[in-house]
Design a protein around this motif. Structure first.
Motif, PDB file in Angstrom:
ATOM      1  N   THR A  79       0.429  -1.591  -0.668  1.00 18.56           N
ATOM      2  CA  THR A  79       0.033  -0.383  -0.074  1.00 18.56           C
ATOM      3  C   THR A  79       0.900   1.031  -0.317  1.00 18.56           C
ATOM      4  O   THR A  79       1.701   1.770   0.621  1.00 18.56           O
ATOM      5  N   GLN A 136      -2.753  -9.859  -7.167  1.00 23.76           N
ATOM      6  CA  GLN A 136      -3.011  -8.424  -6.090  1.00 23.76           C
ATOM      7  C   GLN A 136      -1.897  -8.318  -5.874  1.00 23.76           C
ATOM      8  O   GLN A 136      -0.821  -9.484  -5.276  1.00 23.76           O
ATOM      9  N   VAL A 139      -1.844  -1.456  -4.039  1.00 22.05           N
ATOM     10  CA  VAL A 139      -2.654  -0.162  -4.296  1.00 22.05           C
ATOM     11  C   VAL A 139      -2.165   1.556  -4.039  1.00 22.05           C
ATOM     12  O   VAL A 139      -1.863   1.155  -3.329  1.00 22.05           O
ATOM     13  N   ARG A 182      -3.689  -1.665  -8.663  1.00 20.37           N
ATOM     14  CA  ARG A 182      -4.245  -0.820  -8.676  1.00 20.37           C
ATOM     15  C   ARG A 182      -3.916   0.728  -8.414  1.00 20.37           C
ATOM     16  O   ARG A 182      -3.765   0.793  -7.707  1.00 20.37           O
ATOM     17  N   VAL A 231      -8.668   0.053  -0.266  1.00 23.23           N
ATOM     18  CA  VAL A 231      -7.857  -1.094  -0.278  1.00 23.23           C
ATOM     19  C   VAL A 231      -8.886  -2.250  -0.197  1.00 23.23           C
ATOM     20  O   VAL A 231      -8.047  -3.368  -0.765  1.00 23.23           O
ATOM     21  N   ASP A 234     -11.519  -4.697  -4.173  1.00 26.90           N
ATOM     22  CA  ASP A 234     -10.282  -5.258  -5.364  1.00 26.90           C
ATOM     23  C   ASP A 234     -11.112  -4.420  -6.400  1.00 26.90           C
ATOM     24  O   ASP A 234      -9.903  -4.952  -7.422  1.00 26.90           O
ATOM     25  N   ASN A 237     -11.057   0.532  -9.482  1.00 26.88           N
ATOM     26  CA  ASN A 237      -9.638   0.509 -10.287  1.00 26.88           C
ATOM     27  C   ASN A 237      -9.708   1.789 -11.009  1.00 26.88           C
ATOM     28  O   ASN A 237     -11.052   1.939 -11.699  1.00 26.88           O
TER      29      ASN A 237
END
Length: 252
Positions: A79, A136, A139, A182, A231, A234, A237
């Motif tokens: 993150t 993933q 983010v 993302r 976060v 999912d 984006n």
């Protein structure tokens, strides 16, 4: 995406939106690295799970050192939240003369180039981590402002810098999709941060009265809540989310 046992970076993390976000991410189990300038860090509160790292977001080497500190934790960097920014006011032309070009460049350098710098360096590190079961890896949450859409008198530099953040969001999300990263942006309205601490109660009440609902200033914790929601979600984006109580700023 699960925050537990991951590393996170938050710029401007020693106060205001950044401090609230760093605390919220730490409360969710992330090991947070709060990046800020030395004077801000000296005044910052000690928060469990948050490590302060002196960083200039406009300096490539400084940001690389901060990212390296997060990576050295042994936890996957997942993150990155960019809250660092400045907002001096100046008109393009006023009785004092034309807008200072160096001031305009500095605002863009800190707000826009700084966010891009942090995103670029951090995503290189994120891309090297193992993806989760859904592919993933991370983010990125950048901070714009409703000034990107409703810039007021005297906000030419600030609005331009935040408009750049808005325009960066979708191409960044498209660029980083192949790495499972993302990218979203939050555009806050008027938030009750230390920047407003010096104004009178009467002035603050006037600001709050202009917000349709809820008729108050936003809280830094609400910004932090929105970060954690992004976060968690999912499928969010390439999106810019206004957090403004339906406020549309008047010209002045």
């Amino acid at each position: 995406m699960d925050l537990a046992n991951t590393a996170a970076l938050v710029t401007g993390g020693a106060s205001g939106l950044g401090a609230a976000t760093a605390a919220a991410l730490a409360a969710r189990g992330a090991s947070v690295y709060a990046l800020d300038l030395a004077p801000a860090i000296e005044k910052a509160a000690d928060v469990e799970g948050v490590t302060y790292v002196e960083t200039d977001v406009t300096d490539g080497a400084s940001v690389r050192n901060a990212v390296a500190a997060a990576v050295s934790s042994g936890l996957p960097l997942r993150t990155v939240v960019s809250c660092a920014g400045i907002g001096p006011s100046a008109r393009i032309l006023s009785k004092r003369g034309p807008h200072d070009l160096d001031l305009f460049a500095k605002v863009v350098q800190v707000n826009l180039v700084g966010s891009f710098n942090v995103m670029t360096v951090a995503t290189e590190a994120i891309a090297q981590t193992d993806a989760d079961a859904d592919g993933q890896r991370g983010v990125i949450v950048n901070t714009a402002s409703i000034a990107a859409y409703d810039g007021q008198v005297g906000q030419a530099a600030y609005a331009a810098s935040k408009g750049g953040i808005v325009g960066l969001t979708l191409p960044a999300a498209r660029d980083l999709a192949q790495y499972g990263i993302r990218v979203c942006t939050i555009a806050p309205g008027i938030v009750d941060t230390p920047m407003l601490a010096t104004v009178s109660d009467e002035f603050r009440a006037g600001l709050a009265a202009g917000v349709p609902f809820p008729q108050r200033l936003a809280r830094p914790s609400e910004f932090a809540d929105l970060v954690t929601m992004i976060v968690d979600h999912d499928y969010l984006n390439g999106e810019v989310i206004r957090m403004d109580g339906a406020l549309r700023m008047a010209p002045r």
